[in-house]
Design a protein around this motif. Structure first.
Motif, PDB file in Angstrom:
ATOM      1  N   UNK A  11     -50.762  -9.875  37.406  1.00 30.59           N
ATOM      2  CA  UNK A  11     -52.034 -10.051  36.722  1.00 30.59           C
ATOM      3  C   UNK A  11     -51.668 -10.351  35.275  1.00 30.59           C
ATOM      4  N   UNK A  12     -52.106 -11.502  34.759  1.00 33.19           N
ATOM      5  CA  UNK A  12     -51.667 -11.926  33.433  1.00 33.19           C
ATOM      6  C   UNK A  12     -52.810 -12.572  32.666  1.00 33.19           C
ATOM      7  N   UNK A  13     -52.523 -13.026  31.482  1.00 31.20           N
ATOM      8  CA  UNK A  13     -53.504 -13.700  30.638  1.00 31.20           C
ATOM      9  C   UNK A  13     -52.780 -14.621  29.670  1.00 31.20           C
ATOM     10  N   UNK A  14     -53.521 -15.523  29.068  1.00 32.76           N
ATOM     11  CA  UNK A  14     -52.979 -16.344  27.990  1.00 32.76           C
ATOM     12  C   UNK A  14     -53.363 -15.653  26.695  1.00 32.76           C
ATOM     13  N   UNK A  15     -52.377 -15.208  25.924  1.00 37.26           N
ATOM     14  CA  UNK A  15     -52.685 -14.459  24.704  1.00 37.26           C
ATOM     15  C   UNK A  15     -53.300 -15.348  23.630  1.00 37.26           C
ATOM     16  N   UNK A  16     -53.962 -14.710  22.675  1.00 35.52           N
ATOM     17  CA  UNK A  16     -54.467 -15.435  21.517  1.00 35.52           C
ATOM     18  C   UNK A  16     -53.283 -15.954  20.704  1.00 35.52           C
ATOM     19  N   UNK A  23     -57.243 -10.827  15.762  1.00 42.97           N
ATOM     20  CA  UNK A  23     -56.072 -10.998  16.634  1.00 42.97           C
ATOM     21  C   UNK A  23     -56.159 -10.131  17.883  1.00 42.97           C
ATOM     22  N   UNK A  24     -55.492 -10.582  18.939  1.00 42.19           N
ATOM     23  CA  UNK A  24     -55.281  -9.814  20.181  1.00 42.19           C
ATOM     24  C   UNK A  24     -56.544  -9.444  20.950  1.00 42.19           C
ATOM     25  N   UNK A  25     -57.570 -10.271  20.888  1.00 46.25           N
ATOM     26  CA  UNK A  25     -58.780 -10.011  21.684  1.00 46.25           C
ATOM     27  C   UNK A  25     -58.471 -10.028  23.181  1.00 46.25           C
ATOM     28  N   UNK A  26     -57.692 -11.030  23.610  1.00 51.45           N
ATOM     29  CA  UNK A  26     -57.387 -11.143  25.039  1.00 51.45           C
ATOM     30  C   UNK A  26     -56.559  -9.956  25.522  1.00 51.45           C
ATOM     31  N   UNK A  27     -55.619  -9.482  24.727  1.00 48.27           N
ATOM     32  CA  UNK A  27     -54.811  -8.329  25.120  1.00 48.27           C
ATOM     33  C   UNK A  27     -55.678  -7.084  25.247  1.00 48.27           C
ATOM     34  N   UNK A  28     -56.645  -6.923  24.357  1.00 44.76           N
ATOM     35  CA  UNK A  28     -57.537  -5.766  24.418  1.00 44.76           C
ATOM     36  C   UNK A  28     -58.322  -5.766  25.727  1.00 44.76           C
ATOM     37  N   UNK A  29     -58.806  -6.932  26.137  1.00 49.49           N
ATOM     38  CA  UNK A  29     -59.530  -7.042  27.415  1.00 49.49           C
ATOM     39  C   UNK A  29     -58.573  -6.796  28.574  1.00 49.49           C
ATOM     40  N   UNK A  30     -57.408  -7.405  28.525  1.00 43.51           N
ATOM     41  CA  UNK A  30     -56.383  -7.250  29.560  1.00 43.51           C
ATOM     42  C   UNK A  30     -56.037  -5.775  29.771  1.00 43.51           C
ATOM     43  N   UNK A  31     -55.881  -5.038  28.678  1.00 35.47           N
ATOM     44  CA  UNK A  31     -55.524  -3.619  28.762  1.00 35.47           C
ATOM     45  C   UNK A  31     -56.634  -2.768  29.372  1.00 35.47           C
ATOM     46  N   UNK A  32     -57.872  -3.231  29.322  1.00 41.00           N
ATOM     47  CA  UNK A  32     -58.993  -2.477  29.893  1.00 41.00           C
ATOM     48  C   UNK A  32     -59.101  -2.617  31.413  1.00 41.00           C
ATOM     49  N   UNK A  33     -58.492  -3.642  31.965  1.00 44.12           N
ATOM     50  CA  UNK A  33     -58.587  -3.903  33.404  1.00 44.12           C
ATOM     51  C   UNK A  33     -57.657  -2.968  34.173  1.00 44.12           C
ATOM     52  N   UNK A  35     -55.949  -2.303  37.660  1.00 43.79           N
ATOM     53  CA  UNK A  35     -55.600  -3.046  38.866  1.00 43.79           C
ATOM     54  C   UNK A  35     -54.300  -2.508  39.450  1.00 43.79           C
ATOM     55  N   UNK A  36     -54.164  -2.522  40.782  1.00 43.10           N
ATOM     56  CA  UNK A  36     -52.890  -2.117  41.380  1.00 43.10           C
ATOM     57  C   UNK A  36     -51.828  -3.218  41.267  1.00 43.10           C
ATOM     58  N   UNK A  37     -52.235  -4.410  40.860  1.00 46.39           N
ATOM     59  CA  UNK A  37     -51.314  -5.528  40.706  1.00 46.39           C
ATOM     60  C   UNK A  37     -50.529  -5.332  39.412  1.00 46.39           C
ATOM     61  N   UNK A  38     -49.222  -5.626  39.466  1.00 43.17           N
ATOM     62  CA  UNK A  38     -48.388  -5.484  38.280  1.00 43.17           C
ATOM     63  C   UNK A  38     -48.881  -6.388  37.157  1.00 43.17           C
ATOM     64  N   UNK A  39     -49.050  -5.815  35.973  1.00 38.94           N
ATOM     65  CA  UNK A  39     -49.458  -6.580  34.807  1.00 38.94           C
ATOM     66  C   UNK A  39     -48.223  -7.139  34.118  1.00 38.94           C
ATOM     67  N   UNK A  40     -48.313  -8.382  33.632  1.00 36.89           N
ATOM     68  CA  UNK A  40     -47.169  -8.997  32.971  1.00 36.89           C
ATOM     69  C   UNK A  40     -47.645 -10.031  31.962  1.00 36.89           C
ATOM     70  N   UNK A  41     -46.955 -10.096  30.847  1.00 30.36           N
ATOM     71  CA  UNK A  41     -47.184 -11.151  29.877  1.00 30.36           C
ATOM     72  C   UNK A  41     -46.244 -12.289  30.248  1.00 30.36           C
ATOM     73  N   UNK A  42     -46.792 -13.404  30.716  1.00 33.72           N
ATOM     74  CA  UNK A  42     -45.983 -14.523  31.194  1.00 33.72           C
ATOM     75  C   UNK A  42     -45.989 -15.719  30.261  1.00 33.72           C
ATOM     76  N   UNK A  43     -46.964 -15.779  29.353  1.00 33.67           N
ATOM     77  CA  UNK A  43     -47.125 -16.946  28.493  1.00 33.67           C
ATOM     78  C   UNK A  43     -47.170 -16.530  27.037  1.00 33.67           C
ATOM     79  N   UNK A  44     -46.785 -17.463  26.173  1.00 32.11           N
ATOM     80  CA  UNK A  44     -46.887 -17.238  24.739  1.00 32.11           C
ATOM     81  C   UNK A  44     -47.059 -18.577  24.047  1.00 32.11           C
TER      82      UNK A  44
END
Length: 83
Positions: A11-16, A23-33, A35-44
């Protein structure tokens, strides 16, 4: 009604971008989710990014902006899931 079945490895997202305010609006939303799926930062974003995506006038120039400035972070094993 039918539903598609999906299998998720990460489970990932495209960061700001670093220039985005606030700054970091997307990370704040990502951290609120939860999920049993592994979270990972894949893009920058490129640290030397020039301009904004929304200022690109058309699809082709937006795709070019993304391909030149958004990159995949090395170190993850991304595999195609076979049906």
């Amino acid at each position: 009604m039918t539903f598609n079945k999906y299998s998720w490895d990460y489970f990932t997202y495209v960061p700001d971008k670093s220039t985005t305010k606030p700054a970091n609006k997307m990370k704040a939303i990502f951290d609120l989710v939860n999920t049993p799926v592994e979270k990972a930062l894949l893009f920058n974003w490129n640290d030397n990014i020039d301009g904004k995506l929304r200022n690109r006038p058309d699809y082709a120039s937006r795709r070019k902006f993304i391909s030149e400035n958004l990159f995949f972070i090395n170190g993850f094993d991304i595999k195609k899931v076979r049906a």
